[in-house]
Design a protein around this motif. Structure first.
Motif, PDB file in Angstrom:
ATOM      1  N   ASN A 176       1.002   3.948  -3.189  1.00 33.09           N
ATOM      2  CA  ASN A 176       0.641   5.352  -2.989  1.00 33.09           C
ATOM      3  C   ASN A 176       1.794   6.280  -3.382  1.00 33.09           C
ATOM      4  O   ASN A 176       1.598   7.290  -4.072  1.00 33.09           O
ATOM      5  CB  ASN A 176       0.253   5.594  -1.535  1.00 33.09           C
ATOM      6  N   ILE A 229       0.841  -1.207   0.000  1.00 31.68           N
ATOM      7  CA  ILE A 229       0.000   0.000   0.000  1.00 31.68           C
ATOM      8  C   ILE A 229       0.876   1.256   0.000  1.00 31.68           C
ATOM      9  O   ILE A 229       0.639   2.204  -0.758  1.00 31.68           O
ATOM     10  CB  ILE A 229      -0.948  -0.009   1.210  1.00 31.68           C
ATOM     11  N   TRP A 231      -4.046   7.129   4.650  1.00 31.52           N
ATOM     12  CA  TRP A 231      -3.592   6.420   3.452  1.00 31.52           C
ATOM     13  C   TRP A 231      -4.664   6.351   2.375  1.00 31.52           C
ATOM     14  O   TRP A 231      -4.378   6.513   1.193  1.00 31.52           O
ATOM     15  CB  TRP A 231      -3.131   5.011   3.831  1.00 31.52           C
ATOM     16  N   ARG A 232      -5.889   6.137   2.796  1.00 35.93           N
ATOM     17  CA  ARG A 232      -6.952   6.026   1.791  1.00 35.93           C
ATOM     18  C   ARG A 232      -7.243   7.384   1.152  1.00 35.93           C
ATOM     19  O   ARG A 232      -7.492   7.467  -0.048  1.00 35.93           O
ATOM     20  CB  ARG A 232      -8.219   5.448   2.429  1.00 35.93           C
ATOM     21  N   SER A 233      -7.219   8.458   1.939  1.00 33.97           N
ATOM     22  CA  SER A 233      -7.445   9.791   1.350  1.00 33.97           C
ATOM     23  C   SER A 233      -6.313  10.176   0.401  1.00 33.97           C
ATOM     24  O   SER A 233      -6.546  10.809  -0.628  1.00 33.97           O
ATOM     25  CB  SER A 233      -7.585  10.831   2.461  1.00 33.97           C
ATOM     26  N   PHE A 270      -7.283   3.966   7.327  1.00 29.33           N
ATOM     27  CA  PHE A 270      -8.552   4.211   6.641  1.00 29.33           C
ATOM     28  C   PHE A 270      -8.846   5.680   6.361  1.00 29.33           C
ATOM     29  O   PHE A 270      -9.810   5.982   5.660  1.00 29.33           O
ATOM     30  CB  PHE A 270      -9.691   3.609   7.466  1.00 29.33           C
ATOM     31  N   GLY A 328      -4.568   8.027  -1.438  1.00 29.22           N
ATOM     32  CA  GLY A 328      -4.815   7.273  -2.661  1.00 29.22           C
ATOM     33  C   GLY A 328      -5.917   7.889  -3.508  1.00 29.22           C
ATOM     34  O   GLY A 328      -5.798   7.978  -4.736  1.00 29.22           O
ATOM     35  N   TYR A 360     -10.676  -2.622   5.204  1.00 30.13           N
ATOM     36  CA  TYR A 360     -11.739  -1.984   5.977  1.00 30.13           C
ATOM     37  C   TYR A 360     -12.941  -2.928   6.142  1.00 30.13           C
ATOM     38  O   TYR A 360     -13.574  -2.965   7.204  1.00 30.13           O
ATOM     39  CB  TYR A 360     -12.168  -0.695   5.282  1.00 30.13           C
ATOM     40  N   VAL A 388      -6.194   2.042  -3.035  1.00 24.70           N
ATOM     41  CA  VAL A 388      -7.526   2.254  -2.459  1.00 24.70           C
ATOM     42  C   VAL A 388      -8.288   0.936  -2.370  1.00 24.70           C
ATOM     43  O   VAL A 388      -8.982   0.665  -1.374  1.00 24.70           O
ATOM     44  CB  VAL A 388      -8.302   3.289  -3.297  1.00 24.70           C
ATOM     45  N   CYS A 437     -12.654  11.527  -0.751  1.00 21.49           N
ATOM     46  CA  CYS A 437     -11.475  11.997  -0.025  1.00 21.49           C
ATOM     47  C   CYS A 437     -11.854  13.033   1.036  1.00 21.49           C
ATOM     48  O   CYS A 437     -11.397  12.952   2.189  1.00 21.49           O
ATOM     49  CB  CYS A 437     -10.473  12.581  -1.020  1.00 21.49           C
ATOM     50  N   LEU A 475      -7.021  -1.034   0.638  1.00 20.44           N
ATOM     51  CA  LEU A 475      -7.494  -0.450   1.901  1.00 20.44           C
ATOM     52  C   LEU A 475      -8.991  -0.690   2.094  1.00 20.44           C
ATOM     53  O   LEU A 475      -9.446  -0.921   3.223  1.00 20.44           O
ATOM     54  CB  LEU A 475      -7.179   1.045   1.922  1.00 20.44           C
ATOM     55  N   ASP A 476      -9.759  -0.643   1.007  1.00 13.97           N
ATOM     56  CA  ASP A 476     -11.192  -0.945   1.113  1.00 13.97           C
ATOM     57  C   ASP A 476     -11.411  -2.395   1.551  1.00 13.97           C
ATOM     58  O   ASP A 476     -12.317  -2.684   2.348  1.00 13.97           O
ATOM     59  CB  ASP A 476     -11.878  -0.693  -0.228  1.00 13.97           C
TER      60      ASP A 476
END
Length: 426
Positions: free
Chosen positions: A190, A186, A245-247, A242, A249, A220, A213, A273, A216-217
């Motif tokens: 990124n 991940i 890192w996800r924001s 969550f 991506g 989650y 993403v 985001c 990470l989904d």
């Protein structure tokens, strides 16, 4: 023909020890016809690579390379890599096995207890060793990125992602190793997306960001399970995983989509985001960038739609609405107007001259159409209509009762025929 030196052999040259990268060839008489290529390990060029020596000499002796920092060695505890070398003591990080929780093992040994070995080829690496190689490139990429070299950092991150993508999940024996694989993958994806955006490599950036993403989904959806617990134990909180890192991506993916003018998808990614960064103080910078990019994407999308509507309108309307011409006018509007006024004056004058005269049928009027002139040759004009009141006489009796006389004759013939056939039958 035999080789000058076999590939991989370490040779002592007048310029220092070298490792054979390309075997030459010699004749049966011992004469070299193709030189061998050796990489001089003790030399480093400005770009960090070792120079290559081409030689036809076949008498240089084989040597065992010395133990140096960064080389692979064989120890009594297994294979490892030398991290440091101080006063004849080597710090060796073992690569073939782990402690519980995938903890790494370091040994502090005398140099005499370590034997130099060549590094494994890519297809010889285990799953854990591939993760180690990816982490090595990840650390190098951080240093290169700090100097502003986005191209070099992107290449290292891409190499790390390649190592990680070839790891067989079944070869990893515990969830701690799987968590290490996910964490490194991940982060590398990124960072690769960020570097590709700086280099205007939008397609690669969108792919790397989307992969991060998606991973990470998936985590989650399985939060609270063993992999999630191992990630938390590695120091990665839910806010980091969550939200941060996800924001990132999503932001990198939106930047790539905006670069390719896919503003609709970019706005959707930015909405997700902003929803993740809302209320998180540590993510204010990402939140501000996302909001600024969303405004720019919406404005660009509106401009693009206006251009598309204008192009469609121009296409279907032929570039503008054509002016309508007056019916019956073959020339300019001024000429048609003059002709119309002249015809009106002529009509008034003709009406004044013919006042008091008996009315004559007008051949050109709609009530009395005349046959088209094309039916007659030019020398023979159409015959004028006959006026019954102009004289010519009365109609006789025979002409008046022609139909009745014909019917009576036909009836008499029919009666005669019937009588004839009856008499014949008797």
């Amino acid at each position: 023909m035999p080789a000058v030196y076999p590939v991989g052999q370490n040779v002592a040259t007048p310029y220092g020890n070298g490792i054979v990268t390309k075997a030459g060839s010699v004749t049966p008489a011992g004469e070299a016809v193709v030189p061998a290529a050796l990489s001089l390990r003790s030399w480093k060029l400005a770009n960090g690579t070792s120079p290559t020596l081409y030689t036809s000499t076949t008498t240089w002796p084989e040597v065992v390379p010395p133990v140096e920092e960064g080389c692979d060695v064989k120890t009594q505890y297994g294979r490892g890599r030398v991290e440091a070398l101080v006063d004849g003591r080597a710090t060796v990080l073992l690569t073939e096995w782990r402690l519980a929780g995938s903890s790494r093992v370091r040994c502090y040994l005398d140099v005499g207890q370590c034997t130099f070995v060549e590094r494994k080829k890519f297809n010889e690496l285990t799953g854990l060793e591939k993760i180690d190689e990816a982490n090595v490139r990840r650390e190098k990429a951080k240093a290169v990125l700090g100097s502003g070299d986005f191209s070099g950092a992107a290449e290292l991150y891409k190499q790390a992602c390649f190592y990680l993508q070839t790891v067989d999940n079944d070869s990893l024996t515990d969830n701690a190793s799987r968590a290490s694989l996910l964490e490194c993958m991940i982060a590398c994806k990124n960072n690769a997306a960020m570097c590709c955006n700086r280099l205007k490599q939008s397609a690669d950036a969108a792919q790397f960001a989307n992969d991060a993403v998606l991973l990470l989904d998936a985590i989650y959806k399985q939060r609270g399970l063993k992999i999630h617990a191992h990630l938390n134990s590695m120091g990665l909180s839910d806010t980091t995983l969550f939200h941060a890192w996800r924001s990132k991506g999503l932001l990198y993916g939106a930047q790539a989509r905006a670069e390719t003018k896919d503003f609709t998808l970019a706005v959707e990614l930015l909405k997700r985001c902003i929803a993740l960064t809302a209320g998180v103080d540590s993510l204010k910078g990402i939140d501000a960038k996302a909001k600024k990019l969303m405004v720019a994407c919406k404005q660009s999308e509106e401009i693009l739609r206006k251009r598309e509507r204008k192009a469609a309108k121009k296409m279907f309307n032929g570039g503008g609405s054509p002016k309508k011409k007056k019916e019956g006018s073959g020339g300019s509007p001024e000429r048609a107007k003059g002709q119309g006024e002249g015809d009106g004056k002529a009509a008034v004058k003709e009406e004044a001259l013919t006042a008091g005269k008996p009315s004559q049928p007008n051949p050109s009027s709609p009530s009395s159409p005349s046959p088209p002139s094309s039916l007659f040759p030019p020398s023979l004009p159409p015959h004028p209509p006959v006026d019954d009141d102009a004289g010519g006489g009365s109609v006789g009796f025979f002409e008046e009762h022609m139909e009745l006389i014909i019917l009576a004759g036909l009836g008499a013939i029919a009666v005669g025929a019937v009588a004839f056939f009856r008499g014949r039958n008797k």
